[in-house]
Write an enzyme that holds these catalytic residues in place. Sequence first.
Site, mmCIF file in Angstrom:
data_model
loop_
_atom_site.group_PDB
_atom_site.id
_atom_site.type_symbol
_atom_site.label_atom_id
_atom_site.label_comp_id
_atom_site.label_asym_id
_atom_site.label_seq_id
_atom_site.Cartn_x
_atom_site.Cartn_y
_atom_site.Cartn_z
ATOM 1 N N PRO A 19 -22.478 37.790 84.051
ATOM 2 C CA PRO A 19 -22.433 36.366 83.675
ATOM 3 C C PRO A 19 -22.354 35.433 84.879
ATOM 4 C CG PRO A 19 -21.006 37.642 82.249
ATOM 5 C CD PRO A 19 -21.476 38.584 83.321
ATOM 6 N N CYS A 20 -23.114 34.345 84.800
ATOM 7 C CA CYS A 20 -23.201 33.406 85.924
ATOM 8 C C CYS A 20 -22.337 32.170 85.727
ATOM 9 C CB CYS A 20 -24.654 32.987 86.139
ATOM 10 S SG CYS A 20 -25.313 31.960 84.781
ATOM 11 N N GLN A 21 -21.703 32.032 84.558
ATOM 12 C CA GLN A 21 -21.048 30.773 84.214
ATOM 13 C C GLN A 21 -20.022 30.322 85.255
ATOM 14 O OE1 GLN A 21 -21.654 33.233 82.151
ATOM 15 N NE2 GLN A 21 -22.445 32.476 80.219
ATOM 16 N N LEU A 33 -20.100 30.864 88.397
ATOM 17 C CA LEU A 33 -20.750 30.644 89.693
ATOM 18 C C LEU A 33 -21.699 29.459 89.637
ATOM 19 C CD1 LEU A 33 -21.755 34.354 90.454
ATOM 20 C CD2 LEU A 33 -19.667 33.184 91.162
#
Length: 256
Positions: free
Chosen positions: A133-135, A137
């Site tokens: 998950p990129c949330q 970053l």
Amino acid sequence: DIMREIKLFEAFAGIGSQRKALHNLEDKDFKVKTVGISEWDIDAVISYDAIHNGLKSISIEKYDMKEIKNFLSEFTYSLDSKKESKAFLRQKDEKLIRLYEAHKRCNNYPDIRKLKGEDLVKLDVDLFTYSFPCQDLSLAGKGAGMKKGDQTRSGLLWEVERIMDEINQINSKNLPKYLLMENVDSILSSKYINDYNLWKKKLKELGYITFDGILDARDFGVPQRRCRCYAISIKNYNGKYLNDSKNYSLKEIIFK
């Protein structure tokens, strides 16, 4: 010539975009066989199955809903991809049936935290994708980061470290030959680079050489600026790029 079959395990699978891209690259020399996935969002899993295995017709009366709910209750699933919830068991019968069938057809291990190294050893995985998950970053997020031990969503990266360590403890020869990651480009920013470098250090200790860099969708015919970091890690790599003084770009490594 013998066609090579690459066994793929897609962690943080979503709807299987990386699987789709890999299949698009298939030719007479290699094919990709997906042996398992890890995804806990119920809509993503159902969509994954429909996209890659075809949308199946369902006769609800042929299923024992009590049996299906008992089966699914043993697994960790999410309604919003953010947190686990047993409330998914209150979805309509047809949706639960589709989830049940998708779970089995895709060989899904929904919760990455419960995926074990021995599971991958049994599946004899060649390529492991882990676009976590990129949330935490992303510039659109709150910047919680991916520091080891902080229990953020982006920090699920460190579950991959645990899994690789477990495989290594069984036998280093069972480690996947290739690892592939895609994430937002801010992972290479000054705010997160130390954590990312810690991960790369771990990969090196496990015997991987990692090639990484930023690719922009505009450079590949997409009418949108969309920069993403890609990292390709190769076990026991001894190719030419380590023996050449030139600093090759990620695009050159992939496409030349």
